[in-house]
Design an enzyme around this catalytic site. Sequence first.
Site, PDB file in Angstrom:
ATOM      1  N   THR A  74      -5.657   6.932  14.454  1.00  0.00           N
ATOM      2  CA  THR A  74      -6.956   7.577  14.389  1.00  0.00           C
ATOM      3  C   THR A  74      -7.173   8.098  12.960  1.00  0.00           C
ATOM      4  OG1 THR A  74      -8.299   9.211  15.502  1.00  0.00           O
ATOM      5  CG2 THR A  74      -5.992   9.789  15.158  1.00  0.00           C
ATOM      6  N   ASN A  75      -8.222   8.904  12.718  1.00  0.00           N
ATOM      7  CA  ASN A  75      -8.503   9.376  11.341  1.00  0.00           C
ATOM      8  C   ASN A  75      -7.292  10.122  10.764  1.00  0.00           C
ATOM      9  OD1 ASN A  75     -11.100   8.954  12.660  1.00  0.00           O
ATOM     10  ND2 ASN A  75     -11.997   9.873  10.843  1.00  0.00           N
ATOM     11  N   GLY A  83       0.821  -1.218   0.000  1.00  0.00           N
ATOM     12  CA  GLY A  83       0.000   0.000   0.000  1.00  0.00           C
ATOM     13  C   GLY A  83       0.847   1.256   0.000  1.00  0.00           C
ATOM     14  N   GLY A  84       2.025   1.172  -0.611  1.00  0.00           N
ATOM     15  CA  GLY A  84       2.994   2.272  -0.571  1.00  0.00           C
ATOM     16  C   GLY A  84       2.611   3.473  -1.407  1.00  0.00           C
ATOM     17  N   SER A  85       1.598   3.324  -2.284  1.00  0.00           N
ATOM     18  CA  SER A  85       1.193   4.447  -3.138  1.00  0.00           C
ATOM     19  C   SER A  85       0.072   5.279  -2.528  1.00  0.00           C
ATOM     20  CB  SER A  85       0.728   3.905  -4.505  1.00  0.00           C
ATOM     21  OG  SER A  85      -0.264   2.903  -4.297  1.00  0.00           O
ATOM     22  N   GLY A  86      -0.459   4.867  -1.387  1.00  0.00           N
ATOM     23  CA  GLY A  86      -1.616   5.556  -0.814  1.00  0.00           C
ATOM     24  C   GLY A  86      -1.244   6.710   0.108  1.00  0.00           C
ATOM     25  N   TYR A 102     -15.147  -3.940   7.754  1.00  0.00           N
ATOM     26  CA  TYR A 102     -13.765  -3.438   7.889  1.00  0.00           C
ATOM     27  C   TYR A 102     -13.237  -3.730   9.296  1.00  0.00           C
ATOM     28  CZ  TYR A 102     -10.189   0.354   8.059  1.00  0.00           C
ATOM     29  OH  TYR A 102      -9.039   1.104   8.192  1.00  0.00           O
TER      30      TYR A 102
HETATM   31  P1  NAP Z   1      -5.220   4.449   0.616  1.00  0.00           P
HETATM   32  O1  NAP Z   1      -4.710   5.826   0.413  1.00  0.00           O
HETATM   33  O2  NAP Z   1      -6.564   4.096   0.082  1.00  0.00           O
HETATM   34  O3  NAP Z   1      -4.130   3.442   0.056  1.00  0.00           O
HETATM   35  C1  NAP Z   1      -4.412   2.078  -0.019  1.00  0.00           C
HETATM   36  C2  NAP Z   1      -3.197   1.386  -0.558  1.00  0.00           C
HETATM   37  O4  NAP Z   1      -3.467  -0.032  -0.619  1.00  0.00           O
HETATM   38  C3  NAP Z   1      -2.837   1.814  -1.976  1.00  0.00           C
HETATM   39  O5  NAP Z   1      -1.436   1.811  -2.089  1.00  0.00           O
HETATM   40  C4  NAP Z   1      -3.449   0.712  -2.834  1.00  0.00           C
HETATM   41  O6  NAP Z   1      -2.776   0.558  -4.082  1.00  0.00           O
HETATM   42  C5  NAP Z   1      -3.201  -0.492  -1.948  1.00  0.00           C
HETATM   43  N1  NAP Z   1      -4.110  -1.607  -2.223  1.00  0.00           N
HETATM   44  C6  NAP Z   1      -5.460  -1.631  -2.047  1.00  0.00           C
HETATM   45  N2  NAP Z   1      -5.953  -2.830  -2.407  1.00  0.00           N
HETATM   46  C7  NAP Z   1      -4.885  -3.577  -2.809  1.00  0.00           C
HETATM   47  C8  NAP Z   1      -4.744  -4.900  -3.306  1.00  0.00           C
HETATM   48  N3  NAP Z   1      -5.810  -5.708  -3.457  1.00  0.00           N
HETATM   49  N4  NAP Z   1      -3.505  -5.337  -3.631  1.00  0.00           N
HETATM   50  C9  NAP Z   1      -2.430  -4.534  -3.491  1.00  0.00           C
HETATM   51  N5  NAP Z   1      -2.486  -3.275  -3.010  1.00  0.00           N
HETATM   52  C10 NAP Z   1      -3.707  -2.806  -2.690  1.00  0.00           C
HETATM   53  O7  NAP Z   1      -5.257   4.075   2.168  1.00  0.00           O
HETATM   54  P2  NAP Z   1      -4.528   4.768   3.410  1.00  0.00           P
HETATM   55  O8  NAP Z   1      -5.472   5.759   3.965  1.00  0.00           O
HETATM   56  O9  NAP Z   1      -3.129   5.140   3.034  1.00  0.00           O
HETATM   57  O10 NAP Z   1      -4.511   3.545   4.444  1.00  0.00           O
HETATM   58  C11 NAP Z   1      -3.320   2.841   4.748  1.00  0.00           C
HETATM   59  C12 NAP Z   1      -3.595   1.974   5.964  1.00  0.00           C
HETATM   60  O11 NAP Z   1      -3.967   2.820   7.055  1.00  0.00           O
HETATM   61  C13 NAP Z   1      -4.762   0.989   5.764  1.00  0.00           C
HETATM   62  O12 NAP Z   1      -4.418  -0.243   6.318  1.00  0.00           O
HETATM   63  C14 NAP Z   1      -5.904   1.643   6.519  1.00  0.00           C
HETATM   64  O13 NAP Z   1      -6.825   0.672   6.981  1.00  0.00           O
HETATM   65  C15 NAP Z   1      -5.168   2.329   7.640  1.00  0.00           C
HETATM   66  N6  NAP Z   1      -5.873   3.474   8.245  1.00  0.00           N
HETATM   67  C16 NAP Z   1      -6.268   4.528   7.473  1.00  0.00           C
HETATM   68  C17 NAP Z   1      -6.929   5.586   8.079  1.00  0.00           C
HETATM   69  C18 NAP Z   1      -7.421   6.782   7.289  1.00  0.00           C
HETATM   70  O14 NAP Z   1      -8.078   7.659   7.867  1.00  0.00           O
HETATM   71  N7  NAP Z   1      -7.108   6.884   6.007  1.00  0.00           N
HETATM   72  C19 NAP Z   1      -7.168   5.569   9.458  1.00  0.00           C
HETATM   73  C20 NAP Z   1      -6.706   4.491  10.215  1.00  0.00           C
HETATM   74  C21 NAP Z   1      -6.051   3.442   9.594  1.00  0.00           C
HETATM   75  P3  NAP Z   1      -3.174   1.472  -5.364  1.00  0.00           P
HETATM   76  O15 NAP Z   1      -2.693   2.872  -5.071  1.00  0.00           O
HETATM   77  O16 NAP Z   1      -2.435   0.863  -6.493  1.00  0.00           O
HETATM   78  O17 NAP Z   1      -4.673   1.386  -5.485  1.00  0.00           O
HETATM   79  P1  GDP Z   2     -15.370   7.661  10.197  1.00  0.00           P
HETATM   80  O1  GDP Z   2     -14.559   8.576  11.054  1.00  0.00           O
HETATM   81  O2  GDP Z   2     -14.821   6.295  10.102  1.00  0.00           O
HETATM   82  O3  GDP Z   2     -16.819   7.675  10.590  1.00  0.00           O
HETATM   83  O4  GDP Z   2     -15.307   8.155   8.699  1.00  0.00           O
HETATM   84  P2  GDP Z   2     -15.349   9.527   7.908  1.00  0.00           P
HETATM   85  O5  GDP Z   2     -14.009  10.092   7.747  1.00  0.00           O
HETATM   86  O6  GDP Z   2     -16.103   9.190   6.663  1.00  0.00           O
HETATM   87  O7  GDP Z   2     -16.134  10.600   8.840  1.00  0.00           O
HETATM   88  C1  GDP Z   2     -17.477  10.527   8.967  1.00  0.00           C
HETATM   89  C2  GDP Z   2     -18.062  11.703   9.731  1.00  0.00           C
HETATM   90  O8  GDP Z   2     -17.979  12.921   8.984  1.00  0.00           O
HETATM   91  C3  GDP Z   2     -19.551  11.409   9.902  1.00  0.00           C
HETATM   92  O9  GDP Z   2     -20.022  12.032  11.083  1.00  0.00           O
HETATM   93  C4  GDP Z   2     -20.146  12.090   8.666  1.00  0.00           C
HETATM   94  O10 GDP Z   2     -21.521  12.388   8.820  1.00  0.00           O
HETATM   95  C5  GDP Z   2     -19.289  13.349   8.598  1.00  0.00           C
HETATM   96  N1  GDP Z   2     -19.223  13.972   7.252  1.00  0.00           N
HETATM   97  C6  GDP Z   2     -19.661  15.223   6.939  1.00  0.00           C
HETATM   98  N2  GDP Z   2     -19.481  15.477   5.647  1.00  0.00           N
HETATM   99  C7  GDP Z   2     -18.876  14.378   5.119  1.00  0.00           C
HETATM  100  C8  GDP Z   2     -18.428  14.061   3.799  1.00  0.00           C
HETATM  101  O11 GDP Z   2     -18.532  14.818   2.850  1.00  0.00           O
HETATM  102  N3  GDP Z   2     -17.828  12.823   3.642  1.00  0.00           N
HETATM  103  C9  GDP Z   2     -17.681  11.941   4.686  1.00  0.00           C
HETATM  104  N4  GDP Z   2     -17.063  10.752   4.471  1.00  0.00           N
HETATM  105  N5  GDP Z   2     -18.138  12.213   5.937  1.00  0.00           N
HETATM  106  C10 GDP Z   2     -18.724  13.415   6.139  1.00  0.00           C
END
Ligand code: NAP
Ligand code: GDP
Length: 324
Positions: free
Chosen positions: A174-175, A18-21, A146
Amino acid sequence: MNSTQVMGSEKKIILVTGGSGLVGQAIKQAKQQDPRENETFIFLSSKDGDLKDPAATQRIFERYKPTHVIHLAAMVGGLFNNMKHNLDFLRNNILINDNVLHNSYKLGVKKVVSCLSTCVFPDQTSYPIDETMIHNGPPHPSNFGYSYAKRLIDVQNHAYHQQHGCHFTAVIPTNVFGAYDNFNLEDGHVIPGLIHKAYIAKKEGKPLVVYGSGKPLRQFIYSIDLAKLFLFVLREYDEIDPIILSVDESSEVSIGEVAQMIADAFQLEHGIVLDSTKADGQFKKTASNKKLRGYLPDFQFMPLKEAIERTVQWFNLNYNIARK
Ligand code: NAP
Ligand code: GDP
C-alpha cells in the site's frame, strides 16, 4: 558441502534494483538489523545502468550473477505526476520490468520478488480488495499507465512460471513513506509532499495547504515495516501469486487526518487549509492483509503517528540531501 553452501544454507547473491530509493534504502537498514550469513546484497541505482536499456540490463546481470532479485526500480510518483505522464509511466515501467524479468530468466535467477502497488487495483470494485482482484476491471483513470505496466508483472510472473518453471512472484504494498522518499512538492506522494510543504509553512508562518477535499482514505505503511516484510517474502514465501503487504483495514485514515499528524509533528501554528481546486484521485483502495496475517499473525506495524514523527525528524536532519 559445496562452495555454494554456507553451514547448510545456500549462498544467495541478492540484486536489489532501485536500491537507492525509499524502499531500497529501508531494505538496506532492515537486512543489517536481521542479517543472514549466506546473503550478499547488491543495491543498484540508476547510476549503475539504465534498466530501460536491454544491453545495460544484461551487463548488470552478467556482472553480478545474482541468484535472487528484489525488483524495485520503477518510474514512481504521486497522483499529480501520474496524471501528467501516464504514457511515460506505462512505457518506462514496461521496459524496465521486461528487461529485469527476462535477464533473470536468462541468467537462471532462482527467485525474483517484484513490486506492484495497491493503486493498480480496479477502481470500481468491492472492498476490501484482495490479491485475486488485480485484473478485474480498469484502474483509476488518474494512473492507468503505471497500473497497467505493474499489472503486467503479475501476468509475466505466471507466464515465466508456466513456460519455464521460474519462481517469479510479486508483493503489493500500500502507500509507502519514510526516510529517502521523494519530497518533491508537486511530483511526490502525499506524505513526503505534505512534510516538505509543512517545513516551508513553519518557516514562513503560514498554514499547510492540502490538495483536494482531504476526504480520500489510504492505508500507509512505514518503509521499515515494508522492508521487514520484503525480507520475509524473499526468504520464505513460495507462491507465484502475489501478496498484499499492508497495515490492517482498521488503520486506514483520511488525507485530512494524515495532514493533521504532519502539522502536529511540525507544531504548526496556522493550521491547515484545503485547496479543493486540486484532484482527490481514487477515493479509497482499502486492501485486505488477510493473506499476510495468515503467514505472520503477530507482525507489529509501527503506529502511523510515530512513523510520521520519525520521517519528519529525518527530513529536518537531512534537508540538504533529501530528494526534493
Ligand atoms: P523511489 O524512491 O522513487 O526509487 C526508485 C528507484 O528506482 C531508485 O533507486 C531509482 O534510481 C531507480 N530507477 C528508476 N528508474 C530507473 C531506471 N530507468 N534504471 C535504473 N534504476 C531506475 O521509489 P520507491 O518508492 O522506493 O518504489 C520502489 C518500488 O515500490 C517501485 O516498484 C514502486 O512502484 C513500488 N511502490 C511504491 C509505493 C510508494 O508509495 N512509494 C507504493 C507501492 C509500491 P535513482 O535513485 O538512481 O534514481
Ligand atoms: P495515490 O495514493 O496513488 O493517489 O497518491 P498520493 O500519495 O499522491 O496521494 C494522493 C491523495 O492525497 C489525493 O487524495 C490528493 O488529493 C491528496 N493530497 C493532498 N495534498 C497532497 C500533496 O501535497 N501531494 C500529493 N501527492 N497528494 C496530496
